[in-house]
Design a protein around this motif. Sequence first.
Motif, PDB file in Angstrom:
ATOM      1  N   UNK A   8       1.338  -0.499   0.179  1.00  0.00           N
ATOM      2  CA  UNK A   8       1.660  -1.785  -0.457  1.00  0.00           C
ATOM      3  C   UNK A   8       0.466  -2.188  -1.320  1.00  0.00           C
ATOM      4  N   UNK A   9       0.712  -2.568  -2.554  1.00  0.00           N
ATOM      5  CA  UNK A   9      -0.392  -2.749  -3.502  1.00  0.00           C
ATOM      6  C   UNK A   9      -1.445  -3.745  -3.029  1.00  0.00           C
ATOM      7  N   UNK A  10      -1.035  -4.781  -2.302  1.00  0.00           N
ATOM      8  CA  UNK A  10      -2.003  -5.755  -1.785  1.00  0.00           C
ATOM      9  C   UNK A  10      -2.990  -5.087  -0.825  1.00  0.00           C
ATOM     10  N   UNK A  11      -2.471  -4.257   0.087  1.00  0.00           N
ATOM     11  CA  UNK A  11      -3.328  -3.560   1.054  1.00  0.00           C
ATOM     12  C   UNK A  11      -4.177  -2.516   0.341  1.00  0.00           C
ATOM     13  N   UNK A  48     -12.833  -5.122 -11.518  1.00  0.00           N
ATOM     14  CA  UNK A  48     -12.079  -6.311 -11.078  1.00  0.00           C
ATOM     15  C   UNK A  48     -12.065  -6.387  -9.540  1.00  0.00           C
ATOM     16  N   UNK A  49     -13.255  -6.546  -8.935  1.00  0.00           N
ATOM     17  CA  UNK A  49     -13.352  -6.558  -7.465  1.00  0.00           C
ATOM     18  C   UNK A  49     -12.985  -7.909  -6.858  1.00  0.00           C
ATOM     19  N   UNK A  50     -11.887  -8.452  -7.300  1.00  0.00           N
ATOM     20  CA  UNK A  50     -11.455  -9.755  -6.796  1.00  0.00           C
ATOM     21  C   UNK A  50      -9.939  -9.734  -6.648  1.00  0.00           C
ATOM     22  N   UNK A  51      -9.431 -10.631  -5.849  1.00  0.00           N
ATOM     23  CA  UNK A  51      -7.992 -10.716  -5.628  1.00  0.00           C
ATOM     24  C   UNK A  51      -7.545 -12.164  -5.798  1.00  0.00           C
ATOM     25  N   UNK A  52      -6.740 -12.392  -6.808  1.00  0.00           N
ATOM     26  CA  UNK A  52      -6.187 -13.717  -7.037  1.00  0.00           C
ATOM     27  C   UNK A  52      -5.031 -13.909  -6.051  1.00  0.00           C
ATOM     28  N   UNK A  56      -0.576 -12.626  -5.535  1.00  0.00           N
ATOM     29  CA  UNK A  56       0.119 -11.968  -4.430  1.00  0.00           C
ATOM     30  C   UNK A  56       1.557 -12.466  -4.333  1.00  0.00           C
ATOM     31  N   UNK A  57       1.765 -13.765  -4.615  1.00  0.00           N
ATOM     32  CA  UNK A  57       3.096 -14.363  -4.496  1.00  0.00           C
ATOM     33  C   UNK A  57       3.942 -14.141  -5.746  1.00  0.00           C
ATOM     34  N   UNK A  58       3.328 -13.634  -6.799  1.00  0.00           N
ATOM     35  CA  UNK A  58       4.027 -13.440  -8.078  1.00  0.00           C
ATOM     36  C   UNK A  58       4.538 -12.013  -8.164  1.00  0.00           C
ATOM     37  N   UNK A  59       5.863 -11.853  -8.156  1.00  0.00           N
ATOM     38  CA  UNK A  59       6.446 -10.512  -8.162  1.00  0.00           C
ATOM     39  C   UNK A  59       6.155  -9.749  -9.449  1.00  0.00           C
TER      40      UNK A  59
END
Length: 282
Positions: A8-11, A48-52, A56-59
């Motif tokens: 899963x892209x988030x993980x 881009x070592x950050x996560x907005x 995550x909620x935007x498909x």
Amino acid sequence: MELLTPSVDFVFKRIFGIEENKDILLDFLNAVFESANEPGVTEIEILNPFLDKDAVHDKQSILDIKARSSNGTLVNIEIQLWNQRDIEKRTLYYWARMYGGQLVEGGRYRNLCRTVTINILGFNYLASEHYHSIFQLLDTRTGLVLTNDIEVHMIELQKLREVSVGQQRKLVRWMLFLLGPTPEKMGELVMGEPALQKALTTLEFLSQDREARELYESRQKAMNDWISNIEGAREEGREEGKIEGERMKAFAVARRLLNKGMPIEEVADLTDLTVADIERFQ
């Protein structure tokens, strides 16, 4: 404890795309280059070592990883579990943005650095039995490479389903890790591989972290909603096409009956069309 799915892209972003796991990303990239019979890199910078969290909620958001090696090579890594169509054009578009984005006003073309795109796909897409395909710009008759500035990797996870854990190529181990094997197989997979072991430790930590699991579930929901909307639109289109097809058949029958001199009222009764429809048709 049930582990989150690494593909899963988030993980994936949380394991490979953060500063403290730069060594994991480096090991993965070298596994990709080794599989392509290309020299590896010794150092990497994550751009881009950050996560907005809103993303995550935007498909529609893309949780990719952008990096630059010590020799200037730019790398973009994206994982896609579902076929969003037009992958080739989408890939070239984002490759071109990254490549052209290097050139500042007044800059020289000679300063543009090699740019590599790595697409990890959770579905079979290419008409090839190979799980790892590499595309470059070359002469189709002689194989002469025009430039190595453009390189696209397609890695198809589903083509590894039948590959055993004992495979020696490191990329196979990384792909099997992303597929999320059973805990027993996972332990065997990471044995003797420090980067894989660290990736598993990160995965275990994320799986126990309440906020990470909530974001993971939000991402899953956003993507599932997207898929449902796409499937719903396709089903609606199929239903509309079916209805339109039935109407066209009815008009074809009406044409034959009218040509035989049957009155419009009788044609309407036999075809379930209205008199007005048939008059417009005439």
